[in-house]
Motif scaffolding. Structure first.
Motif, short mmCIF file in Angstrom:
data_model
loop_
_atom_site.label_atom_id
_atom_site.label_comp_id
_atom_site.label_asym_id
_atom_site.label_seq_id
_atom_site.Cartn_x
_atom_site.Cartn_y
_atom_site.Cartn_z
N LYS B 11 33.37 -13.56 -30.27
CA LYS B 11 31.96 -13.79 -29.94
C LYS B 11 31.85 -15.21 -29.39
O LYS B 11 32.37 -16.15 -30.00
CB LYS B 11 31.09 -13.62 -31.19
CG LYS B 11 29.66 -13.30 -30.82
CD LYS B 11 28.85 -12.65 -31.93
CE LYS B 11 27.47 -12.33 -31.36
NZ LYS B 11 26.36 -12.45 -32.27
N VAL B 12 31.24 -15.37 -28.24
CA VAL B 12 31.15 -16.69 -27.61
C VAL B 12 29.75 -16.93 -27.08
O VAL B 12 28.93 -16.02 -27.00
CB VAL B 12 32.16 -16.81 -26.43
CG1 VAL B 12 33.59 -16.76 -26.93
CG2 VAL B 12 31.93 -15.72 -25.39
N PHE B 13 29.49 -18.18 -26.73
CA PHE B 13 28.20 -18.59 -26.20
C PHE B 13 28.50 -19.30 -24.89
O PHE B 13 29.03 -20.40 -24.90
CB PHE B 13 27.56 -19.55 -27.23
CG PHE B 13 26.15 -19.92 -26.92
CD1 PHE B 13 25.12 -19.00 -27.08
CD2 PHE B 13 25.83 -21.21 -26.52
CE1 PHE B 13 23.80 -19.36 -26.84
CE2 PHE B 13 24.50 -21.57 -26.27
CZ PHE B 13 23.49 -20.64 -26.43
N PRO B 39 24.76 -21.02 -6.67
CA PRO B 39 25.15 -21.30 -8.06
C PRO B 39 26.45 -20.61 -8.51
O PRO B 39 26.59 -20.34 -9.68
CB PRO B 39 23.97 -20.72 -8.84
CG PRO B 39 23.50 -19.56 -8.00
CD PRO B 39 23.83 -19.88 -6.57
N GLY B 177 21.51 -16.50 -9.95
CA GLY B 177 21.63 -17.87 -10.41
C GLY B 177 21.26 -18.04 -11.88
O GLY B 177 21.86 -18.86 -12.59
N TYR B 178 20.29 -17.28 -12.35
CA TYR B 178 19.93 -17.37 -13.77
C TYR B 178 21.13 -17.00 -14.64
O TYR B 178 21.52 -17.73 -15.55
CB TYR B 178 18.77 -16.42 -14.09
CG TYR B 178 17.39 -16.91 -13.73
CD1 TYR B 178 17.18 -18.20 -13.27
CD2 TYR B 178 16.29 -16.07 -13.87
CE1 TYR B 178 15.90 -18.63 -12.94
CE2 TYR B 178 15.01 -16.49 -13.55
CZ TYR B 178 14.83 -17.77 -13.08
OH TYR B 178 13.56 -18.19 -12.78
N LYS B 181 24.00 -19.51 -14.59
CA LYS B 181 23.85 -20.84 -15.19
C LYS B 181 23.38 -20.83 -16.63
O LYS B 181 23.47 -21.84 -17.32
CB LYS B 181 22.85 -21.65 -14.36
CG LYS B 181 23.32 -21.96 -12.95
CD LYS B 181 24.29 -23.12 -12.95
CE LYS B 181 24.57 -23.58 -11.54
NZ LYS B 181 25.38 -24.80 -11.51
N MET B 182 22.81 -19.71 -17.08
CA MET B 182 22.29 -19.76 -18.45
C MET B 182 23.42 -19.53 -19.45
O MET B 182 24.46 -18.97 -19.11
CB MET B 182 21.19 -18.71 -18.64
CG MET B 182 21.67 -17.28 -18.66
SD MET B 182 20.26 -16.15 -18.53
CE MET B 182 21.05 -14.60 -18.94
N ARG B 183 23.19 -20.03 -20.64
CA ARG B 183 24.12 -19.78 -21.74
C ARG B 183 23.49 -18.80 -22.70
O ARG B 183 22.33 -18.97 -23.09
CB ARG B 183 24.40 -21.08 -22.51
CG ARG B 183 25.37 -21.98 -21.85
CD ARG B 183 25.59 -23.26 -22.63
NE ARG B 183 26.23 -24.22 -21.76
CZ ARG B 183 27.54 -24.22 -21.49
NH1 ARG B 183 28.33 -23.37 -22.08
NH2 ARG B 183 28.04 -25.09 -20.64
N GLU B 184 24.25 -17.80 -23.08
CA GLU B 184 23.79 -16.90 -24.13
C GLU B 184 25.01 -16.24 -24.76
O GLU B 184 26.11 -16.31 -24.22
CB GLU B 184 22.78 -15.86 -23.60
CG GLU B 184 23.37 -14.84 -22.68
CD GLU B 184 22.40 -13.70 -22.37
OE1 GLU B 184 21.30 -13.65 -22.96
OE2 GLU B 184 22.75 -12.85 -21.54
N PRO B 185 24.81 -15.61 -25.91
CA PRO B 185 25.97 -15.03 -26.59
C PRO B 185 26.48 -13.76 -25.93
O PRO B 185 25.72 -13.01 -25.32
CB PRO B 185 25.42 -14.70 -27.98
CG PRO B 185 23.95 -14.77 -27.90
CD PRO B 185 23.58 -15.55 -26.71
N LEU B 186 27.77 -13.54 -26.05
CA LEU B 186 28.38 -12.29 -25.62
C LEU B 186 29.71 -12.15 -26.34
O LEU B 186 30.19 -13.11 -26.97
CB LEU B 186 28.61 -12.25 -24.10
CG LEU B 186 29.73 -13.11 -23.53
CD1 LEU B 186 30.30 -12.46 -22.28
CD2 LEU B 186 29.23 -14.50 -23.20
N VAL B 268 18.57 -8.91 -13.82
CA VAL B 268 18.01 -9.71 -14.90
C VAL B 268 16.55 -9.35 -15.17
O VAL B 268 16.05 -9.52 -16.28
CB VAL B 268 18.21 -11.22 -14.59
CG1 VAL B 268 17.12 -11.75 -13.68
CG2 VAL B 268 18.30 -12.04 -15.87
N ARG B 271 15.58 -7.15 -18.07
CA ARG B 271 15.35 -7.72 -19.41
C ARG B 271 13.86 -7.89 -19.68
O ARG B 271 13.38 -7.61 -20.78
CB ARG B 271 16.06 -9.06 -19.55
CG ARG B 271 17.55 -8.97 -19.42
CD ARG B 271 18.14 -10.33 -19.13
NE ARG B 271 18.04 -11.22 -20.26
CZ ARG B 271 19.10 -11.74 -20.90
NH1 ARG B 271 20.32 -11.46 -20.50
NH2 ARG B 271 18.93 -12.55 -21.90
N ALA B 272 13.14 -8.36 -18.64
CA ALA B 272 11.69 -8.52 -18.79
C ALA B 272 11.06 -7.16 -19.00
O ALA B 272 10.12 -7.00 -19.80
CB ALA B 272 11.11 -9.22 -17.56
#
Lengths: 186, 361, 252
Positions: B11-13, B39, B177-178, B181-186, B268, B271-272
């Protein structure tokens, strides 16, 4: 509604805005929250204000950017102007008390507008290099998204090797975190 | 041989660009050809740091035209070759990707969409849908996965290397680009521990044996003398594509079963849409969401099924109707009314979707 | 067929695709003959990937008993670069015309040369665009009439002919091989082709041979005028010889 916070932190290059966001979001993630952090970047950022968007939630996070933040932290006059648009009726707007001439630019629609002497505290009480850790403390103090001990753990994770070389750095960072936390209370 | 890039699973971020680099390593990609553009840059940055540790290669080319064509060369040599780009770079890569379409060359291209037209922003958009699906003077004989976050980027980059070599069509991972560049877990993983197989690559050129003596030489062309010759060649491509499509097409549905209104979104923005379904359902609105994962081939049957049983469709995208063109083309003959919410080059939030969908009740 | 005896052709020529598709009097088959013979003598048939460009060079896509790829205009250099980078055991050959190398693909040629890509580029210079019907090329001589310079190339408005090998010699390191040959001296051209391939085989670096060639179709010349144009007019501007030979004396 889900527990968590939408946080926008903005400042000038070198104020350490992005590293605060990185450490904070990773700390929340380590605590079992969903966390998402995205910086502004490229042409968007060159010569402009550095903005970090952080979302912490107990549910999967929808879109990476948001319109209205729960807390906005602005660390320069340009940052105040740039981040006003993220303020809504439930937003806490925090800015540094040493920023001059922005009184007219402060958001009128915020739940709370808070001036904190972070720059002064860093310079006079602690050390300018822990300015962004004070800000991190302030963000945690304002949002309570993670416990202060979790933030300390995250700092140690990030700077562990430096802390080992110089234990006084650990104390300095922890103190900065605590001072930041205090600044937004009451 | 060097050890596996990922042992077991972890598991990483991390950012999407980092996830792509790890996925390419885990998929056994041999070589990346690249040219800087935001990006996408960090895919190269991570690759150049990681690749040498696992005996993989990198070439920085003079432009994206060259990055695309050198990737074609890498494939001809029988290697899993890939490149990554965005916006104006994607334009320049269409030339080589058309050649890959014509010659059935399994290049893998990761696109991190940025704003358009022209240089526009380096930040984010969904404005490279038409180009990625149908760019160049081709017929869209490509596979395009539209990802919605870091886990998708990892999973579908792995998958891209597999399906590209299995079906021999150029394959695209369409991020933005989102996500870049974004960080989130996976969770990143060694494909083997999940039972994920990656189709092996094989050379088109310089196979063993003397050409013309031990074996026929490989002669690949993309030029045809006669109209009839070309028609036959394109028909063959079209047939192969049609046969491949049902094996590859993918989509997701969220609470569509009894939905009065179905939100259509990809990438993306999905998700919304997912977030909005949750909020609206909790308030008693019967709302669902349909998300195509492959934009090429497009999930025609699945979207038709959903569209036909709903009262209204609500389409949302960060482009001026590029996704809608795919949808309306697919839904020809279906009479369910469609409302759209188009924000070219800007992100879309859960709150916005919730507010817009409520207007339909 | 009773037309005997035929001149000896290299075995690497693919008989199934002969007669070839070039115009009568074209210089391409002569250059291809030199390349074919050199490949045969070096016994590298199994290792070669032969890439050809757009323009008349594309007609070579099935010319040889060699693995061949016909690419896009100007893009043969990057395709062969990609092949070679992915598998360095391959001998990569990029075959193109002057338009492909010096105009639409010039950035690729320049950068492959400066990176010292271990590939070999053979560029056929016939002073105009042949396939598209005789337009002005970077190599068109001053005063030369073409479809897009019907009153003769005016250097004031369209510049002077590109001196390709001179440029490549200037931007490459000491391990590159750079030469200009001509179809009017096939023995020498073949030597150059061979040395260029050897330079790649030995892993030294980039190799480049420009071959001065013929296009009577678009020049609108008879046999005598054709050879005069090649040996007199072109030779005056484009000097034949080796410009760069790693560690050895140059020829010419």
């Amino acid at each position: 509604m889900a527990k968590g916070a939408k946080i926008a932190i903005a400042g000038e290059g070198g104020q350490g805005v992005q590293s605060v966001a990185g450490i904070l979001s990773e700390a929340a993630y380590d605590e079992g929250f969903e966390a998402l952090y995205i910086p502004n970047f490229g042409v968007e950022q060159r010569g402009g204000v550095s903005v970090a968007y952080v979302q912490i939630s107990d549910e999967p996070i929808g879109s990476p950017k948001f319109k209205i933040a729960d807390i906005v932290v602005a660390l320069s006059d340009r940052a105040v102007h740039r981040t006003k648009k993220y303020v809504g009726p439930n937003t806490v707007f925090v800015y540094d008390a040493d920023i001059k001439g922005v009184d007219g630019a402060l958001p009128k629609n915020a739940a709370k507008v808070l001036a904190i002497p972070a720059i002064r505290v860093a310079k006079e009480e602690l050390h300018p290099r822990v300015f962004n850790v004070i800000i991190m403390g302030a963000v945690i103090g304002a949002t309570k998204v993670v416990d202060i001990d979790v933030a300390k753990k995250a700092l140690t994770k990030k700077f562990g090797y430096k802390f080992e070389q110089d234990p006084s750095l650990r104390d300095l960072n922890y103190k900065a975190l605590e001072r930041g936390y205090e600044l937004v209370q009451g | 041989m060097a050890q596996k890039p990922i042992e077991g699973e972890k598991k990483v971020f991390m950012t999407g660009n980092e996830a792509v680099a790890w996925a390419a390593l885990a998929a056994g990609a041999d070589i990346m050809y690249g040219y800087p553009i935001t990006p996408q840059n960090e895919i190269m940055h991570y690759w150049t740091r990681l690749a040498p540790k696992y005996g993989r290669k990198f070439l920085q080319t003079e432009d994206e035209i060259s990055a695309g064509f050198t990737a074609v060369g890498g494939v001809l040599a029988g290697r899993r070759a890939f490149t990554a780009t965005a916006g104006p770079g994607n334009i320049l890569m269409q030339e080589s990707m058309c050649m890959a379409e014509m010659m059935r060359l399994p290049t893998v291209l990761v696109v991190t969409q940025r704003g358009g037209p022209s240089t526009a922003t380096v930040i984010y958009s969904q404005q490279e849908v038409t180009m990625t699906c149908y760019g160049g003077n081709g017929e869209g004989f490509r596979i395009v996965y539209s990802t919605a976050g870091q886990q998708d980027l990892f999973d579908y980059t792995l998958k891209a290397f597999d399906v590209a070599w299995k079906y021999r069509f150029p394959t695209f991972v369409l991020g933005d680009g989102y996500q870049a560049k974004m960080r989130e877990p996976l969770v990143i993983y060694d494909p083997e521990v999940r039972g994920v197989t990656i189709t092996p690559s094989e050379p088109y050129m310089a196979k063993s044996g003397k050409p013309g003596v031990d074996r026929p030489p490989t002669h690949l062309r993309n030029t045809y003398n006669m109209e009839e010759e070309l028609l036959a060649a394109v028909n063959e491509l079209a047939n192969a594509y049609a046969q491949m499509a049902p094996q590859v097409v993918e989509s997701q549905e969220f609470e569509t079963e009894d939905a009065e209104v179905v939100i259509l979104a990809h990438g993306v923005v999905s998700r919304a849409a997912q977030g909005a379904v949750k909020v609206l359902r909790s308030q008693g609105y019967r709302v669902g969401h349909f998300r195509p994962i492959t934009l090429r081939p497009f999930p025609d049957e699945a979207i038709k099924r959903v569209a036909e049983k709903s009262r209204r469709l609500f389409l949302v995208e960060s482009s001026q109707a590029q996704f809608r063109k795919l949808v309306t083309d697919s839904l020809y003959g279906v009479s369910t009314p469609l409302t759209s919410y188009l924000k070219p080059g800007e992100g879309i939030t859960v709150d916005e979707v919730v507010a817009e969908v409520k207007k339909l009740f | 067929m009773a037309v005997q005896p035929q001149p000896q052709m290299p075995k690497v020529w693919r008989t199934e695709t002969k007669p070839h598709k070039f115009c009568p009097g074209c210089g391409h088959p002569l250059v291809l003959k030199a390349i074919g013979e050199a490949i045969e003598e070096l016994v590298i048939e199994e290792r070669v990937v032969f890439g050809c460009d757009i323009g008349c060079s594309l007609l070579a896509w099935d010319f040889f008993n060699l693995d061949s790829i016909q690419t896009h205009h100007g893009r043969t250099t990057p395709v062969i670069t990609g092949v070679k980078r992915a598998n360095p055991d391959i001998i990569g050959i990029a075959y193109m015309g002057d338009g492909g190398g010096y105009a639409i693909g010039s950035q690729h040629l320049v950068n492959a040369a400066t990176r010292n890509e271990k590939i070999t580029v053979f560029l056929v210079n016939n002073t105009q665009y042949g396939m598209t019907g005789g337009q002005m090329a970077p190599t068109t001589l001053p005063g030369q009439k073409t479809e897009t310079s019907p009153y003769g190339r005016d250097p004031e408005t369209t510049g002077y002919p590109t001196l390709g090998p001179e440029m490549i010699a200037a931007i490459t390191g000491p391990n590159a091989y750079v030469a200009r040959g001509t179809v009017s001296n096939l023995r020498q051209l073949k030597r150059m082709v061979k040395r260029a391939l050897e330079n790649q085989m030995e892993g030294r670096g980039f190799s480049f041979v420009e071959a001065l060639s013929l296009c009577p179709t678009n020049w609108g010349t008879n046999a005598e005028e054709t050879w005069h144009w090649l040996e007199e007019d072109m030779a005056k501007y484009f000097k034949v010889g080796e410009l760069k030979v790693p560690g050895e004396a140059k020829e010419g």
